[in-house]
Motif scaffolding. Structure first.
Motif, PDB file in Angstrom:
ATOM      1  N   HIS A   1      66.227  42.415  39.522  1.00  0.00           N
ATOM      2  CA  HIS A   1      66.001  41.974  38.147  1.00  0.00           C
ATOM      3  C   HIS A   1      64.499  42.097  37.873  1.00  0.00           C
ATOM      4  N   TRP A   2      64.152  42.443  36.632  1.00  0.00           N
ATOM      5  CA  TRP A   2      62.749  42.643  36.274  1.00  0.00           C
ATOM      6  C   TRP A   2      62.437  41.901  34.979  1.00  0.00           C
ATOM      7  N   ARG A   3      61.199  41.428  34.895  1.00  0.00           N
ATOM      8  CA  ARG A   3      60.741  40.725  33.687  1.00  0.00           C
ATOM      9  C   ARG A   3      59.309  41.129  33.364  1.00  0.00           C
ATOM     10  N   ASP A   4      59.045  41.373  32.111  1.00  0.00           N
ATOM     11  CA  ASP A   4      57.701  41.680  31.641  1.00  0.00           C
ATOM     12  C   ASP A   4      56.913  40.374  31.566  1.00  0.00           C
ATOM     13  N   LEU A   5      55.680  40.383  32.042  1.00  0.00           N
ATOM     14  CA  LEU A   5      54.839  39.186  32.020  1.00  0.00           C
ATOM     15  C   LEU A   5      53.764  39.239  30.935  1.00  0.00           C
ATOM     16  N   ARG A   6      53.771  40.305  30.153  1.00  0.00           N
ATOM     17  CA  ARG A   6      52.734  40.404  29.110  1.00  0.00           C
ATOM     18  C   ARG A   6      53.109  39.630  27.880  1.00  0.00           C
TER      19      ARG A   6
ATOM     20  N   TYR B   1      49.228  40.543  37.484  1.00  0.00           N
ATOM     21  CA  TYR B   1      50.519  41.241  37.445  1.00  0.00           C
ATOM     22  C   TYR B   1      51.026  41.281  36.003  1.00  0.00           C
ATOM     23  N   THR B   2      51.616  42.406  35.627  1.00  0.00           N
ATOM     24  CA  THR B   2      52.146  42.542  34.269  1.00  0.00           C
ATOM     25  C   THR B   2      53.677  42.522  34.244  1.00  0.00           C
ATOM     26  N   GLY B   3      54.288  42.501  35.404  1.00  0.00           N
ATOM     27  CA  GLY B   3      55.738  42.420  35.516  1.00  0.00           C
ATOM     28  C   GLY B   3      56.107  41.692  36.787  1.00  0.00           C
TER      29      GLY B   3
ATOM     30  N   MET C   1      55.568  32.451  37.213  1.00  0.00           N
ATOM     31  CA  MET C   1      55.253  33.502  36.249  1.00  0.00           C
ATOM     32  C   MET C   1      53.815  33.367  35.751  1.00  0.00           C
ATOM     33  N   THR C   2      53.379  32.136  35.516  1.00  0.00           N
ATOM     34  CA  THR C   2      52.001  31.887  35.084  1.00  0.00           C
ATOM     35  C   THR C   2      51.025  32.318  36.167  1.00  0.00           C
ATOM     36  N   TRP C   3      51.319  31.970  37.416  1.00  0.00           N
ATOM     37  CA  TRP C   3      50.431  32.339  38.524  1.00  0.00           C
ATOM     38  C   TRP C   3      50.378  33.851  38.693  1.00  0.00           C
ATOM     39  N   LEU C   4      51.538  34.523  38.691  1.00  0.00           N
ATOM     40  CA  LEU C   4      51.552  35.979  38.847  1.00  0.00           C
ATOM     41  C   LEU C   4      50.747  36.648  37.731  1.00  0.00           C
ATOM     42  N   SER C   5      50.922  36.182  36.510  1.00  0.00           N
ATOM     43  CA  SER C   5      50.188  36.734  35.376  1.00  0.00           C
ATOM     44  C   SER C   5      48.684  36.533  35.564  1.00  0.00           C
ATOM     45  N   ALA C   6      48.281  35.349  36.019  1.00  0.00           N
ATOM     46  CA  ALA C   6      46.860  35.068  36.248  1.00  0.00           C
ATOM     47  C   ALA C   6      46.276  35.945  37.352  1.00  0.00           C
ATOM     48  N   GLN C   7      47.127  36.423  38.249  1.00  0.00           N
ATOM     49  CA  GLN C   7      46.677  37.322  39.313  1.00  0.00           C
ATOM     50  C   GLN C   7      46.572  38.766  38.842  1.00  0.00           C
TER      51      GLN C   7
END
Length: 165
Positions: A160-165, A120-122, A112-118
């Protein structure tokens, strides 16, 4: 758990990841798709994981402890059409004997940390409808099940979906 560290996989980890995949698939899917599990070619799978470890825009991470690699996670852009800004947790597997010890949570947090750093917001993840332990794990981790389903090797998966913000 404090002896477990998450690191980016190296191409040399390919065979270990492939063997871990076969072990976890046997424990998870062996009852439902035994022919698929039995037919998993370790050499080809190891080659695929070695290649994935160096693929730009994706991340393969491993959780490693004193007893070696205990689990892995693979994340990157979604395999299917998703809303703009959505990444995907493509795979997360932990050895049966390491489950319930926080290894999966460490791998998930890293992804999740890596996706957010790239940027991605979800994040989307697909989990087998009939495999309640995985669905509970993702839902406890902030993922919300959606009505979307798809088939994977003849088995129904739920989005399944999760918000990364």
């Amino acid at each position: 758990m404090n002896q477990i560290a998450v690191r980016v996989a190296d191409p040399e980890d390919g065979m270990t990841i492939a063997a871990l995949q076969k072990t976890t698939w046997q424990a998870t899917y062996g009852e439902w798709i035994p022919d698929v599990v039995a037919g998993l070619d370790l050499s080809r799978t190891a080659h695929n994981w070695s290649a994935a470890a160096t693929r730009h825009g994706q991340r393969v991470a491993v959780a490693e402890g004193p007893d070696g690699i205990q689990g892995f996670a693979w994340s990157g852009p979604p395999e299917e059409s998703e809303p703009e800004g959505t990444g995907e947790l493509l795979a997360l597997y932990v050895l049966p004997e390491a489950q319930g010890r926080g290894v999966g949570s460490l791998l998930l947090a890293d992804s999740m940390t890596w996706l957010s750093a790239q940027g991605y917001t979800g994040c989307v993840v697909w989990a087998l409808e009939r495999y309640a332990p995985a669905r509970r794990f993702y839902e406890r981790s902030g993922f919300v099940p959606a009505s979307a389903t798809r088939f994977w090797r003849g088995l129904t998966e739920v989005r399944h979906w999760r918000d990364l913000r």
